[in-house]
Design a protein around this motif. Structure first.
Motif, PDB file in Angstrom:
ATOM      1  N   PRO A   1       0.940  -1.374  -0.227  1.00 50.58           N
ATOM      2  CA  PRO A   1      -0.131   0.174   0.066  1.00 50.58           C
ATOM      3  C   PRO A   1       0.851   1.264  -0.147  1.00 50.58           C
ATOM      4  CG  PRO A   1      -0.855  -1.619   1.595  1.00 50.58           C
ATOM      5  CD  PRO A   1       0.293  -1.999   1.001  1.00 50.58           C
ATOM      6  N   GLU A   2       1.965   1.308   0.613  1.00 46.09           N
ATOM      7  CA  GLU A   2       2.771   2.552   0.646  1.00 46.09           C
ATOM      8  C   GLU A   2       3.567   2.732  -0.645  1.00 46.09           C
ATOM      9  OE1 GLU A   2       3.228  -0.116   2.298  1.00 46.09           O
ATOM     10  OE2 GLU A   2       5.510  -0.614   2.963  1.00 46.09           O
ATOM     11  N   ASN A   3       3.481   1.649  -1.306  1.00 47.86           N
ATOM     12  CA  ASN A   3       4.082   1.964  -2.691  1.00 47.86           C
ATOM     13  C   ASN A   3       3.184   2.132  -3.803  1.00 47.86           C
ATOM     14  OD1 ASN A   3       6.194  -0.570  -1.649  1.00 47.86           O
ATOM     15  ND2 ASN A   3       6.978   1.478  -1.688  1.00 47.86           N
ATOM     16  N   LEU A   4       1.860   2.105  -3.410  1.00 45.95           N
ATOM     17  CA  LEU A   4       0.961   2.495  -4.643  1.00 45.95           C
ATOM     18  C   LEU A   4       0.394   3.938  -4.210  1.00 45.95           C
ATOM     19  CD1 LEU A   4      -0.711   0.870  -6.518  1.00 45.95           C
ATOM     20  CD2 LEU A   4      -2.345   0.329  -4.928  1.00 45.95           C
ATOM     21  N   VAL A   5       0.684   4.808  -5.207  1.00 44.49           N
ATOM     22  CA  VAL A   5       0.257   6.185  -4.967  1.00 44.49           C
ATOM     23  C   VAL A   5      -0.811   6.720  -5.907  1.00 44.49           C
ATOM     24  CG1 VAL A   5       2.546   6.820  -4.129  1.00 44.49           C
ATOM     25  CG2 VAL A   5       2.194   6.919  -6.367  1.00 44.49           C
ATOM     26  N   VAL A   6      -1.483   7.728  -5.574  1.00 46.22           N
ATOM     27  CA  VAL A   6      -2.431   8.531  -6.362  1.00 46.22           C
ATOM     28  C   VAL A   6      -1.744   9.115  -7.516  1.00 46.22           C
ATOM     29  CG1 VAL A   6      -4.332   9.913  -6.328  1.00 46.22           C
ATOM     30  CG2 VAL A   6      -3.873   8.419  -4.394  1.00 46.22           C
ATOM     31  N   SER A   7      -2.216   9.030  -8.637  1.00 46.05           N
ATOM     32  CA  SER A   7      -1.493   9.822  -9.701  1.00 46.05           C
ATOM     33  C   SER A   7      -2.590  10.708 -10.346  1.00 46.05           C
ATOM     34  CB  SER A   7      -0.689   9.047 -10.781  1.00 46.05           C
ATOM     35  OG  SER A   7      -1.981   8.585 -11.513  1.00 46.05           O
ATOM     36  N   THR A   8      -2.329  11.466 -11.112  1.00 44.99           N
ATOM     37  CA  THR A   8      -3.256  12.336 -11.820  1.00 44.99           C
ATOM     38  C   THR A   8      -4.182  11.630 -12.998  1.00 44.99           C
ATOM     39  OG1 THR A   8      -1.329  13.236 -13.104  1.00 44.99           O
ATOM     40  CG2 THR A   8      -2.508  14.867 -11.692  1.00 44.99           C
ATOM     41  N   ASN A   9      -3.293  10.860 -13.910  1.00 41.49           N
ATOM     42  CA  ASN A   9      -4.075   9.977 -14.830  1.00 41.49           C
ATOM     43  C   ASN A   9      -3.522   8.742 -15.186  1.00 41.49           C
ATOM     44  OD1 ASN A   9      -2.428  11.278 -16.326  1.00 41.49           O
ATOM     45  ND2 ASN A   9      -3.771  12.785 -17.241  1.00 41.49           N
ATOM     46  N   ASP A  10      -2.525   8.394 -14.537  1.00 42.55           N
ATOM     47  CA  ASP A  10      -1.566   7.294 -14.925  1.00 42.55           C
ATOM     48  C   ASP A  10      -1.991   6.197 -13.960  1.00 42.55           C
ATOM     49  OD1 ASP A  10      -0.154   8.172 -16.741  1.00 42.55           O
ATOM     50  OD2 ASP A  10       1.617   8.515 -15.623  1.00 42.55           O
ATOM     51  N   GLY A  11      -2.084   4.818 -14.514  1.00 47.85           N
ATOM     52  CA  GLY A  11      -2.396   3.588 -13.767  1.00 47.85           C
ATOM     53  C   GLY A  11      -3.665   3.014 -13.992  1.00 47.85           C
ATOM     54  N   ILE A  12      -4.220   2.381 -12.815  1.00 46.85           N
ATOM     55  CA  ILE A  12      -5.548   1.857 -12.840  1.00 46.85           C
ATOM     56  C   ILE A  12      -6.435   2.898 -11.783  1.00 46.85           C
ATOM     57  CG2 ILE A  12      -6.828  -0.172 -11.635  1.00 46.85           C
ATOM     58  CD1 ILE A  12      -4.204  -1.741 -11.907  1.00 46.85           C
ATOM     59  N   SER A  13      -7.631   2.807 -12.708  1.00 48.90           N
ATOM     60  CA  SER A  13      -8.464   3.779 -12.098  1.00 48.90           C
ATOM     61  C   SER A  13      -9.617   2.993 -11.115  1.00 48.90           C
ATOM     62  CB  SER A  13      -9.600   4.319 -13.445  1.00 48.90           C
ATOM     63  OG  SER A  13     -10.982   4.323 -12.869  1.00 48.90           O
ATOM     64  N   VAL A  14      -9.531   3.679  -9.950  1.00 50.55           N
ATOM     65  CA  VAL A  14     -10.345   3.042  -8.725  1.00 50.55           C
ATOM     66  C   VAL A  14     -11.284   3.800  -8.192  1.00 50.55           C
ATOM     67  CG1 VAL A  14      -9.704   2.404  -6.134  1.00 50.55           C
ATOM     68  CG2 VAL A  14      -7.946   1.876  -8.239  1.00 50.55           C
ATOM     69  N   GLU A  15     -12.207   3.304  -7.964  1.00 52.50           N
ATOM     70  CA  GLU A  15     -13.370   4.142  -6.955  1.00 52.50           C
ATOM     71  C   GLU A  15     -13.378   4.151  -5.466  1.00 52.50           C
ATOM     72  OE1 GLU A  15     -18.106   4.610  -6.362  1.00 52.50           O
ATOM     73  OE2 GLU A  15     -17.457   3.228  -7.945  1.00 52.50           O
ATOM     74  N   VAL A  16     -12.951   5.198  -4.850  1.00 56.53           N
ATOM     75  CA  VAL A  16     -12.754   5.150  -3.462  1.00 56.53           C
ATOM     76  C   VAL A  16     -13.990   4.571  -2.786  1.00 56.53           C
ATOM     77  CG1 VAL A  16     -11.739   6.586  -1.601  1.00 56.53           C
ATOM     78  CG2 VAL A  16     -11.061   7.224  -3.888  1.00 56.53           C
ATOM     79  N   GLU A  17     -13.583   3.519  -1.784  1.00 55.23           N
ATOM     80  CA  GLU A  17     -14.952   3.182  -1.113  1.00 55.23           C
ATOM     81  C   GLU A  17     -14.855   3.769   0.372  1.00 55.23           C
ATOM     82  OE1 GLU A  17     -14.567  -0.965  -1.980  1.00 55.23           O
ATOM     83  OE2 GLU A  17     -16.077  -0.698  -3.899  1.00 55.23           O
ATOM     84  N   VAL A  18     -13.610   3.414   0.929  1.00 52.69           N
ATOM     85  CA  VAL A  18     -13.374   3.991   2.338  1.00 52.69           C
ATOM     86  C   VAL A  18     -12.041   4.601   2.606  1.00 52.69           C
ATOM     87  CG1 VAL A  18     -13.213   3.251   4.792  1.00 52.69           C
ATOM     88  CG2 VAL A  18     -14.679   1.919   3.119  1.00 52.69           C
ATOM     89  N   ILE A  19     -12.002   5.805   3.116  1.00 52.05           N
ATOM     90  CA  ILE A  19     -10.760   6.505   3.643  1.00 52.05           C
ATOM     91  C   ILE A  19     -10.398   6.177   5.239  1.00 52.05           C
ATOM     92  CG2 ILE A  19      -9.716   8.573   3.947  1.00 52.05           C
ATOM     93  CD1 ILE A  19      -9.510   7.832   1.276  1.00 52.05           C
ATOM     94  N   GLU A  20      -9.572   5.342   5.653  1.00 47.58           N
ATOM     95  CA  GLU A  20      -9.231   5.295   6.841  1.00 47.58           C
ATOM     96  C   GLU A  20      -8.296   6.317   7.532  1.00 47.58           C
ATOM     97  OE1 GLU A  20      -9.072   0.817   8.726  1.00 47.58           O
ATOM     98  OE2 GLU A  20      -7.067   1.403   7.819  1.00 47.58           O
ATOM     99  N   GLU A  21      -8.559   7.229   8.105  1.00 50.19           N
ATOM    100  CA  GLU A  21      -7.513   8.230   8.767  1.00 50.19           C
ATOM    101  C   GLU A  21      -6.902   7.891   9.907  1.00 50.19           C
ATOM    102  OE1 GLU A  21      -9.517  12.097   8.988  1.00 50.19           O
ATOM    103  OE2 GLU A  21      -9.848  12.357   6.892  1.00 50.19           O
ATOM    104  N   LEU A  22      -5.775   7.779  10.064  1.00 50.59           N
ATOM    105  CA  LEU A  22      -4.779   7.360  11.128  1.00 50.59           C
ATOM    106  C   LEU A  22      -4.020   8.346  11.703  1.00 50.59           C
ATOM    107  CD1 LEU A  22      -3.727   3.868   9.769  1.00 50.59           C
ATOM    108  CD2 LEU A  22      -5.816   4.200  11.407  1.00 50.59           C
ATOM    109  N   GLY A  23      -4.411   9.861  11.302  1.00 49.64           N
ATOM    110  CA  GLY A  23      -3.442  10.606  11.892  1.00 49.64           C
ATOM    111  C   GLY A  23      -2.895  11.259  10.645  1.00 49.64           C
ATOM    112  N   SER A  24      -1.589  10.957  11.023  1.00 52.01           N
ATOM    113  CA  SER A  24      -0.341  11.496   9.938  1.00 52.01           C
ATOM    114  C   SER A  24      -0.620  10.860   8.537  1.00 52.01           C
ATOM    115  CB  SER A  24       0.901  11.470  10.264  1.00 52.01           C
ATOM    116  OG  SER A  24       1.282  10.088  10.443  1.00 52.01           O
ATOM    117  N   ASP A  25      -0.960   9.724   8.612  1.00 51.49           N
ATOM    118  CA  ASP A  25      -1.486   9.100   7.347  1.00 51.49           C
ATOM    119  C   ASP A  25      -2.719   8.397   7.250  1.00 51.49           C
ATOM    120  OD1 ASP A  25       1.496   6.907   7.373  1.00 51.49           O
ATOM    121  OD2 ASP A  25      -0.571   6.627   8.546  1.00 51.49           O
ATOM    122  N   GLY A  26      -3.074   7.703   6.132  1.00 52.59           N
ATOM    123  CA  GLY A  26      -4.255   7.004   6.405  1.00 52.59           C
ATOM    124  C   GLY A  26      -4.326   6.043   4.869  1.00 52.59           C
TER     125      GLY A  26
END
Lengths: 435, 358
Positions: free
Chosen positions: B281-306
């Motif tokens: 997960p830490e090596n899979l990053v959000v990009s503007t328009n490259d990669g696999i298109s994913v629909e966000v289902e849940v965001i788990e906020e853990l403070g400094s990261d999530g």
């Protein structure tokens, strides 16, 4: 508070809902608690009144409660003496909505005694020996059923009086595991080693507390479980090879097992290759030889040695009355003319002191002693009166005698669940003196 | 103290055709803390019980030091099962509680006192030797129980899910205590758990088992960075590694609308047209328009990261993906984003054998 309680129970008792589940066990009011002494144990354990009986309640993790509940149910199905699982309650919350531990409820075994409460004046050496013998038999039965206990100890066992001996019941199955394929020798040896060390520790602690009678030897008593266990295990499971002409040895083996209280359900008999010798080995044995015969004849369901005692009396009665007569008819007669009159002669206020079968056994013992001192035969009615007046009246009630379930502090959480009297530390002494 | 060796050790339960533990080869160094981990039924407890002598060994051998213990009864193996419901007796002093097992084993008084003192020093219990357990804190009581095992001077400590009956908070606390104590004692220790976090935080090395077969034994870091196969890749790490079956194309692997470059020498190791690509997960990053298109289902906020949990449609099937995101600046539930691997850390596995390719 309790509207969302999640209850799993074997039998429905609506009174269960009236207990104060919204309070931690530690804070239950005295009106609900059956006995005050409580110990230090891994989990909080307390006894409470429910309808007309007593239940033991243990606070624990939900998955452990469920596991132990199921385990006790399986052991019951296997006909192993253990406490009766009654219910599990999960989803407890206090009035502020904070979660409380799940509880496992077992029914208190009537007339059972913890080892520390055998005698109010302390544990006697011969009693310790008989308790260990009873525990050895329980362990053998558990192992035959494929149960690895993992925490064999006197504290995890309850004892019922059994015509001069004791019958042992498993109380704590938390660490146990059932193996459908049976136990390995290593598993059996490990349980035995755990038993040996725990018994020694428990008895040393009893000696240190001053509640062991003279002559209690922790070391020798703990060794005894190993010896007794091996002896029983061998008799119940070992193969025996003998000459074809010595077939009487089959009958002899069956009789020896009967004497120990077991029936052989399945016996393997093989002739060896040379055709001259025979090998036998019990494959399935079933405890309760005397108990079953007594139930069949009289409907009385008692412990094994009590059954043996009652059967002896019944057989003597039959021989003196009508040796050729029908066994069942005479058993019925013995019941109404001998056993029941003795039980009925016990004043109501003493009915909680001992179980009827144990009373009967003790009356017979008492009659024997009277006959010996007076050098004449004593009628049963006279013996009963003398027993009630001179013996029973002075005994304590044992129907629901509860002492600490265990006075050891067991890990891993080691949360003290109460206070026990411990002598103040003697800071001046040298620890080396006691190690 | 001693090393432990499993040499092709096998356990087959009566009536079963498949071994519960299948020909395990494992060497545990003197003083090492080795954790056996795997899902329920993987054979980890059976392996430990074989070492303890509680399970029959149907094939192979087990050695403690140079001694073959395969057929030796448990009590003669010089091992200690720790945390096995050790009881502390309230009327006996701490010293008596620690030493009574030596007494029944016939060890003489002087030796008993010496061993108790040694153990007490190690456990910071020396000032309490004359006290009764009642006067101790919970942690000190646990150490006294540990002392019972230590005074026996076993060659190996065995622990089978010792923390399973503790609540979450106490579990973390006790975990640290056990690990630090083991390091102070330097006694070879074999520890069983189903919890990979426990395994990774405690062990010098971790042995991962599945279906009775040893998958990989390595340091926590090696397991995390170079899992040997798909199973280990998916089992170690929380949240788990994203494992996607993707088409092999010219120059690399097709990752949504982009091609992830992979050296041909790696991809040529497989004959299949697909490859399993693993990205933590830490090596899979959000990009503007490259990669696999994913629909966000849940965001788990853990403070400094999530963590972003989303789903993508790959080859017609819905696939779940997890990506570590910033704790505050992250996409929101319902949005569609692109995810792509970054940092070059990728794990490639053969789709058929599951074995690592790179």
């Amino acid at each position: 508070m309790s509207q969302a309680l999640d209850i799993t129970a074997a039998t429905v008792d609506s009174a269960l809902l009236d207990l104060p589940w919204q309070l931690p066990l530690e804070q239950w009011p005295e009106e609900n608690i059956a006995a005050l002494p409580k110990g230090l144990s891994r989990h909080t354990v307390r006894f409470a009144h429910l309808s007309n009986h007593v239940i033991a309640i243990k606070e624990t993790l939900p998955e452990l409660a469920k596991r132990e509940y199921e385990m006790l149910k399986s052991l019951q199905k296997l006909d192993v003496p253990c406490v009766e699982p009654f219910a599990i309650i999960k989803n407890r919350k206090d009035e502020q909505g904070n979660e409380l531990p799940a509880v496992l409820i077992t029914r208190h075994l009537k007339f059972s005694l913890p080892y520390r409460a055998m005698w109010s004046q302390g544990l006697r050496a011969d009693t310790a020996t008989r308790l260990v013998d009873a525990l050895a038999l329980l362990l053998v039965r558990l192992h035959i059923a494929g149960f690895f206990w993992g925490d064999v100890s006197l504290s995890n066992t309850l004892f019922r009086r059994d015509a001069g001996s004791f019958a042992a019941y498993l109380v704590d199955a938390e660490t146990g595991q059932l193996y459908s394929t049976g136990l390995s020798n290593g598993q059996r040896e490990n349980d035995l080693e755990i038993a040996r060390v725990n018994i020694a520790g428990e008895l040393m602690d009893l000696v240190a507390s001053g509640r062991a009678g003279p002559g209690v030897d922790p070391n020798a008593t703990s060794e005894r479980i190993v010896e007794k266990y091996r002896e029983l295990w061998k008799e119940l499971t070992a193969a025996e090879v003998f000459n074809k002409d010595e077939r009487w040895r089959i009958t002899q083996r069956v009789e020896r097992l009967n004497k120990l209280g077991f029936d052989i359900e399945e016996l393997m008999i093989k002739t060896e290759e040379n055709g001259r010798s025979v090998k036998i080995q019990p494959k399935v044995v079933d405890a309760g030889h005397h108990t079953r015969r007594l139930i069949r004849l009289t409907g009385l369901d008692v412990e094994e040695n009590q059954a043996r005692r009652l059967l002896n009396d019944l057989d003597a009665y039959r021989v003196s009355f009508d040796p050729e007569g029908d066994e069942e008819v005479l058993a019925h007669r013995w019941l109404s003319e001998v056993f029941e009159p003795v039980v009925k002669a016990i004043p109501r206020q003493y009915s909680g002191k001992l179980e009827p079968a144990e009373v009967f056994h003790q009356v017979l013992e008492h009659r024997g002693r009277l006959a010996e001192t007076q050098q004449k035969g004593i009628p049963l009615a006279e013996a009963v009166n003398s027993y009630v007046e001179n013996v029973l009246a002075h005994r304590r009630d044992e129907e629901a005698l509860i002492a600490t379930p265990t006075e050891a502090i067991t890990l891993a959480t080691a949360v003290p669940s109460g206070n026990i009297d411990v002598d103040e530390d003697d800071e001046d002494g040298d620890w080396r003196d006691k190690v | 103290m001693a090393s432990v060796k499993f040499q092709k050790a096998t356990r087959v339960y009566p009536g079963s055709t498949t071994p519960a533990v299948d020909s395990i080869d494992l060497e545990i160094a003197d003083g090492e803390f080795l954790v056996l981990v795997g899902p329920s039924g993987c054979g980890k407890s059976t392996t430990l019980r074989m070492l303890a002598g509680l399970e029959e060994v149907n094939g192979g051998q087990i050695l403690i030091g140079d001694r073959d213990v395969t057929n030796i009864p448990p009590k003669d193996r010089d091992i200690a099962m720790v945390f096995q419901n050790y009881a502390l007796y309230p009327h006996m002093t701490v010293a008596e509680n620690m030493g009574f097992a030596l007494k029944i084993a016939g060890v003489d008084k002087e030796e008993r006192a010496a061993r108790v003192l040694d153990a007490a020093k190690l456990l910071d219990l020396e000032p309490y030797l004359n006290r009764k357990p009642k006067a101790l804190s919970g942690g000190q009581r646990q150490r006294v129980a540990m002392g019972r095992a230590i005074v026996r001077k076993p060659q190996v400590f065995l622990m089978d899910e010792p923390l399973s009956n503790l609540d979450a908070k106490l579990r973390v606390q006790t975990r640290t205590q056990i690990a630090s104590l083991q390091r102070r004692l330097g006694v070879t220790t074999v520890y069983v758990t189903h919890d990979q976090v426990e395994a990774m935080t405690m062990g010098d090395r971790v042995a991962v088992l599945k279906d009775g077969v040893l998958q990989q034994v390595a340091t926590p870091r090696e397991l995390y960075e170079t899992p040997k196969n798909v199973f280990v890749a998916g089992f170690i790490g929380s949240p788990a590694m994203n494992l996607l079956q993707l088409p092999i194309v010219d120059g690399g692997v097709q990752f949504g609308n982009t091609v992830v470059k992979i050296d041909n020498s790696v991809l040529s190791k497989t004959k299949a047209k697909l490859v399993t690509l693993g990205v933590r997960p830490e090596n899979l990053v959000v990009s503007t328009n490259d990669g696999i298109s994913v629909e966000v289902e849940v965001i788990e906020e853990l403070g400094s990261d999530g963590y972003l949990y989303g789903s993508a449609t790959l080859d017609g099937a819905s696939t779940e993906l997890v990506s570590r995101v910033d704790g505050r600046n992250h996409p929101n539930k319902g949005e569609t984003v692109f995810l792509k691997p970054e940092g070059g850390i990728m794990h490639l596995f053969d789709v058929e054998t599951g074995e690592r390719l790179n």
